[in-house]
Design an enzyme around this catalytic site. Structure first.
Site, PDB file in Angstrom:
ATOM      1  CD1 TRP A 166      -0.742   7.078  -3.322  1.00 45.23           C
ATOM      2  CD2 TRP A 166       0.899   5.724  -2.624  1.00 45.23           C
ATOM      3  NE1 TRP A 166      -0.009   7.749  -2.387  1.00 45.23           N
ATOM      4  CE2 TRP A 166       0.996   6.953  -1.928  1.00 45.23           C
ATOM      5  CE3 TRP A 166       1.832   4.735  -2.351  1.00 45.23           C
ATOM      6  CZ2 TRP A 166       1.993   7.207  -0.974  1.00 45.23           C
ATOM      7  CZ3 TRP A 166       2.824   4.972  -1.405  1.00 45.23           C
ATOM      8  CH2 TRP A 166       2.893   6.202  -0.730  1.00 45.23           C
ATOM      9  CE  LYS A 193      -3.059   8.070   2.752  1.00 44.00           C
ATOM     10  NZ  LYS A 193      -2.880   9.438   2.266  1.00 44.00           N
ATOM     11  CG  ASP A 251      -1.511   0.565  -0.955  1.00 44.08           C
ATOM     12  OD1 ASP A 251      -1.961   0.898   0.151  1.00 44.08           O
ATOM     13  OD2 ASP A 251      -0.736   1.282  -1.623  1.00 44.08           O
TER      14      ASP A 251
END
Lengths: 365, 365
Positions: free
Chosen positions: A108, A202, A178
């Site tokens: 990511w 999530k 993030d």
């Protein structure tokens, strides 16, 4: 394989939503707040939805203890969208032109790094690629720039299962975090970063809404090419409704926040998350069939990756776990092996059931 | 005002969703397809969701008769997002650098025009701003450029209630059509435009998913600064799943498509939409209290705008219509007056009830 009951869903995102949240959504699907319409049918600018929207923000502010000096934006485009939006909004603050530093600890943060390159100089300050993203590079090896606008890091790497135990020390430079896969899972001192961002799919609710928490003084520096929907200052001036927001996803996020408040908030859920992760990692560490390959201090509480020592057993492991109602344990294709994502909405009993299954599988293997 | 029944919702978007679609979504909220999980909880890359996704695309292809030479993308960011994405993907095809022509017939096409200016030369080829966006400028006045990459128009202006009766003639130049508010409401020859785009929140389902139908040869020309999530070629190569898609919104759009297929498809719903619009406009035209101000041949079938001849009656009109379960009739603040949005999911009986109420209101006024 079909089930007539709810299973334990270890998917990495979209992921499990608390059952009571789903029940409420179903119950008021045809008539929300007595309006004679679903929440997804009413105007985003109507007073009922606006009231909901304000409550959603307030609940998130309470849960994360977000000071008034930070704006909360609810946007579209996910984390990958913000990978473009963040450089467009912030990179221009670089002393010698658009530039940012990146700590790359997984797939990511690597994506964030590559996307930023379109908008200025993306500088690789540290990377654990050579270690297959199983760790975080030692602090002493980081090469932070003097002229970068900010330092970007990914607090939890969903694919590798690597998590920063705390906000990293970057000598007081501006940090962008993030938190797509660990938002609301643990206490975070919001003042330690200038920007926090992540998708909802999530730890919060369904996919389709992206949370951006940005210090107010960092807004208003966007490049000319910034799409309006991602121009933080413009969205802040329009309650994130410069265009039609994803109203149902926002409503579901709000139900998720209420649920978390009822659990006792972030402090309480963090304890629960610690317990779930410890249960699973302790089991892995004593096993002779399974292994986790992440440096211990950087193991993710959210995404527990593991490998069977004999790859030939993978198919059987997946088939049997699935049949037992322990679903979506296959690791990301870029990493291989297995992965149990145990976000906020995964109950302890789900992790207990998984460990029990794995112990039994090991005995028979 | 609260209701214990479903009302008639004339909101401009988010808008009415067919009741049977909402019922199905509620019924399978906790356990979709026997997976023991909601559709919003399962992996977008899992075989069940991928099968749904392919079916959603196929149903849209059937409904709009989309040839295989066109790609269907399901993206995030709404129409306003595509206002930035389209120039970034297409403007570079201009003969002398990035350039596009715009037909400005309302607030939406004006927004598209302004956003495009960030990425190249946005040329105003025609505008009805001087006519308060109550009409479409005569074809003979359009000033199309020789070197523009494409011509952008908005097929239906939601705020003014102005609709192109057919795809405009632009001398064979490449056309881009914003069909946010009339997609699937009438037959359209897909081959007449290179790109068709629009949000789902008017004629399809909840907000949060954007449909982009693009001729395949138009992909692959994006500017370097194009965010990955809007790079059509990249998304096409990844089944619109370069990042986590808004899975629940896609599922709801799919239910909307099934519902429309059951109604007989676009041809059948177009007939119904014509009937609804005619009923309302015919009533307005004979009334001495209400008036519609749009040039007759360009009146929208989707958004019927009208004004009471005495503004002092507006508040009473809104209060009484709302109490009668005829909700969200207030016009957009930029236009004033009233607006009845009568998209696909608004039944004929809703329009009949509205006309009856308005007739009664006029009698008493």
């Amino acid at each position: 394989m079909t089930f007539d009951r709810r299973i334990f869903n270890f998917a990495a995102g979209p992921a499990t939503v608390p059952e009571e949240v789903l029940k409420q959504a179903a119950a008021e699907m045809l008539n929300w707040q007595g309006l004679g319409a679903s929440v997804m049918e009413v105007s985003h600018r109507g007073k009922e939805f606006m009231a909901l929207y304000e409550e959603v923000l307030q609940d998130l502010r309470t849960l994360m203890n977000i000071p008034e000096s930070y704006e909360i934006l609810l946007l579209q485009g996910g984390g990958l969208g913000q990978n473009a939006a963040i450089p467009m909004n912030l990179m221009g603050l670089g002393k010698n032109g658009p530039k940012a530093d990146f700590l790359v600890t997984g797939i990511w943060s690597e994506k964030s790094f590559k996307e930023a390159d379109k908008y200025g100089v993306a500088h690789l300050a540290a990377s654990s690629a050579a270690e297959k993203f199983n760790t975080i590079p030692p602090r002493s090896t980081w090469q932070l720039s003097d002229d970068a606008a900010y330092v970007h890091y990914c607090a939890n790497e969903t694919i590798g299962g690597v998590e920063f135990p705390d906000v990293p020390d970057v000598n007081g430079k501006l940090l962008v975090a993030d938190i797509s896969s660990n938002i609301l899972s643990r206490e975070m001192d919001v003042t330690k970063c200038g920007v926090w961002f992540g998708g909802a799919q999530k730890n919060i609710g369904p996919s389709g809404v992206t949370i951006v928490i940005v210090r107010k003084d960092l807004m208003g520096h966007s490049m000319k090419i910034t799409p309006s929907i991602w121009d933080w200052a413009k969205q802040a001036a329009n309650q994130s409704m410069l265009n039609t927001p994803p109203t149902f996803a926002i409503y579901m996020a709000g139900l998720g926040f209420k649920w978390l408040l009822k659990q006792g908030g972030v402090k309480a859920i963090e304890k629960c998350n610690q317990e779930k992760a410890a249960l699973l990692y302790n089991f892995l560490d004593q096993s002779s069939l399974y292994e986790n390959r992440v440096t211990k201090e950087y193991r993710s509480r959210m995404n527990v990756t593991f490998f069977l020592k004999d790859d030939a057993l993978n198919a059987e492991f997946l088939a049997k776990s699935n049949a037992a109602g322990l679903v979506a344990l296959r690791g990301h294709k870029a990493a291989g092996g297995m992965r149990a994502s145990i976000y906020n909405a995964m109950p302890l009993e789900g992790v207990k059931a998984l460990v029990e299954f794995m112990r039994d599988f090991e005995r028979r293997a």
